[in-house]
Design a protein around this motif. Sequence first.
Motif, PDB file in Angstrom:
ATOM      1  N   LYS A  18       0.836  -1.213   0.000  1.00  0.00           N
ATOM      2  CA  LYS A  18       0.000   0.000   0.000  1.00  0.00           C
ATOM      3  C   LYS A  18       0.874   1.269   0.000  1.00  0.00           C
ATOM      4  CE  LYS A  18      -4.425  -1.408   0.420  1.00  0.00           C
ATOM      5  NZ  LYS A  18      -4.962  -2.241   1.411  1.00  0.00           N
ATOM      6  N   LYS A  19       1.840   1.292  -0.895  1.00  0.00           N
ATOM      7  CA  LYS A  19       2.723   2.454  -0.999  1.00  0.00           C
ATOM      8  C   LYS A  19       1.919   3.645  -1.523  1.00  0.00           C
ATOM      9  CE  LYS A  19       7.233   0.349  -1.803  1.00  0.00           C
ATOM     10  NZ  LYS A  19       8.270   0.087  -2.804  1.00  0.00           N
ATOM     11  N   GLU A  20       2.479   4.852  -1.364  1.00  0.00           N
ATOM     12  CA  GLU A  20       1.773   6.057  -1.827  1.00  0.00           C
ATOM     13  C   GLU A  20       1.491   5.948  -3.333  1.00  0.00           C
ATOM     14  OE1 GLU A  20       3.916   9.647  -1.089  1.00  0.00           O
ATOM     15  OE2 GLU A  20       2.340  10.875  -1.980  1.00  0.00           O
ATOM     16  N   GLY A  21       0.243   6.210  -3.704  1.00  0.00           N
ATOM     17  CA  GLY A  21      -0.154   6.117  -5.108  1.00  0.00           C
ATOM     18  C   GLY A  21      -0.334   4.685  -5.584  1.00  0.00           C
ATOM     19  N   TRP A  22      -0.580   3.742  -4.637  1.00  0.00           N
ATOM     20  CA  TRP A  22      -0.687   2.322  -4.996  1.00  0.00           C
ATOM     21  C   TRP A  22      -1.856   2.052  -5.943  1.00  0.00           C
ATOM     22  CZ3 TRP A  22      -5.110  -0.436  -3.750  1.00  0.00           C
ATOM     23  CH2 TRP A  22      -5.974   0.183  -2.851  1.00  0.00           C
TER      24      TRP A  22
END
Lengths: 293, 221
Positions: B69-73
């Motif tokens: 769930k990284k930023e911009g996933w």
Amino acid sequence: MSIWMILAYIFLIVFGAWLLYKTFRTGDRRFIYLAVGFYVVFPILITLDLPTSISPEAEQLYDAVDTLPDSSVVMLTFDYYPSTLAETEPMSRAALHHLFRKDCRVVTMTTIPLGGPSIAERVTREVADEYDKVYGIDYVNLGYKANYVAVLKGMGTSIKKIYPTDNSGTPVSEIPMMEDIRNYDDIDFIFVVADNAIVDIWMAIVNAQYDIQVGTGVTAVMAPKFFAYIGSGQMTGMLGGMKGAAEYEALEKQAGTASKGMGAQSLVHLFIIVSVMVGNIIFFFERKPGDKK
Amino acid sequence: MRTTVPVIIAFLSGFAMILLFFISPEHSKIGTVELEPEVLSWVTIVGGFTLLLGVVSILRVNYVAVQRKKEGWIYNLATLVSIFAMAIPAILPESWSPLLGTGTGSIYDWLFNNLDAPMMSTMFAMLAFYIASAAFRAFRARNAEATLLLITAALVMLWRVPMGEMLLSGIHESIPEKINTYIMNGANLAVQRGILIGAALGAAAMSLRIMLGIERTYMGK
């Protein structure tokens, strides 16, 4: 020129001048974007009838194809991505009109995996249908194979070895048209339509090593590079950008999207030149003595 | 071992290609095997594997981003969905259904013509706005060289469009022809030839470095 066209041109100039004035007054580049958008859309709504002069390079290419004997075998490549369709697809279409009108047998292929085979399939079938040409007898789409250097070199020995099947998976040995087309020796002309450096490979491998005539249609930003090949006599004609496509359409008397696009391209070019000139005049007068910036 | 073997493979492959350039295909037979088509087939096969490697790599990178769930996933997820939406119908055989495969009327064909091609064209068309804005801010006649570039660019831009060509012909009918002769087939041609020759020599030198194992960046070193 009708009164409506005169009014249209006056409107174009006045609106463009107003947008330019607003740009310089506010420093807001969005007025430039609005102007470009306006000059692209306007010629779609009101057709500007502009004469297309023919460049020597386009004429050379047209003449080379035109002097081929009827039923010659021509390889037409679709070496371009969907992003440059506006410039390159009209070239392919104009070339196909010319080739099918002359009853040439057309072998299409691509070195671009992303969409190349689909574009070749769609464009060739649409133009072929207009001339009642039959797949497998009048034209063949070989599709894509990875590693373009090996593909271009390998076709010099055996096309069937590199392309055992066509784009739809039919064995090339079962296609009637391909019976007597073994390698470059059986191809009379190669018409490369490309938007990338593959043109260099076509020249260095196919033209230089197999001594086969290669003519090209390339995007406008690429065209200056290939004047070197034209000058040395290695390249047999060239179409540069949408203007080149419009020139081929004019020669073939098949007005298409490139001819229609000339209005928009003319207006945007003129607007950029005028804006650069006005910007420089302001820069010149506002420059302080001794200011080197 | 991890360095020597790739260097030997690179040397033999490069040497074979150079050798085959000077030998006609009829004379490059070993038994019944024609060496040139054989080597080129291998190059094509290896090229196919590099494509596969690219697909595996993009899947792995995007899958990890979605999983963590990284930023911009959400964009990574969109990439994964797009890859599978295009690839699965294209890989499945056309004999099962006309919607499968890559032929006209297939799902792949529809997605390509109605989504992929318009999106790529739109992205490229956006450049026109940025180029117009950048040209008007950057093209300044600061000195003699910049002024020369500015005048040449303006003349070529005018020459490349019908309306500009009409304007130039209005000043003097020989101007468009002179631009073609002196700018495109003169100064431009000379410079392009220099670049082409320089690039070719550079490519030859680089190939030699790779073959001899001096250049090893392709091994990650």
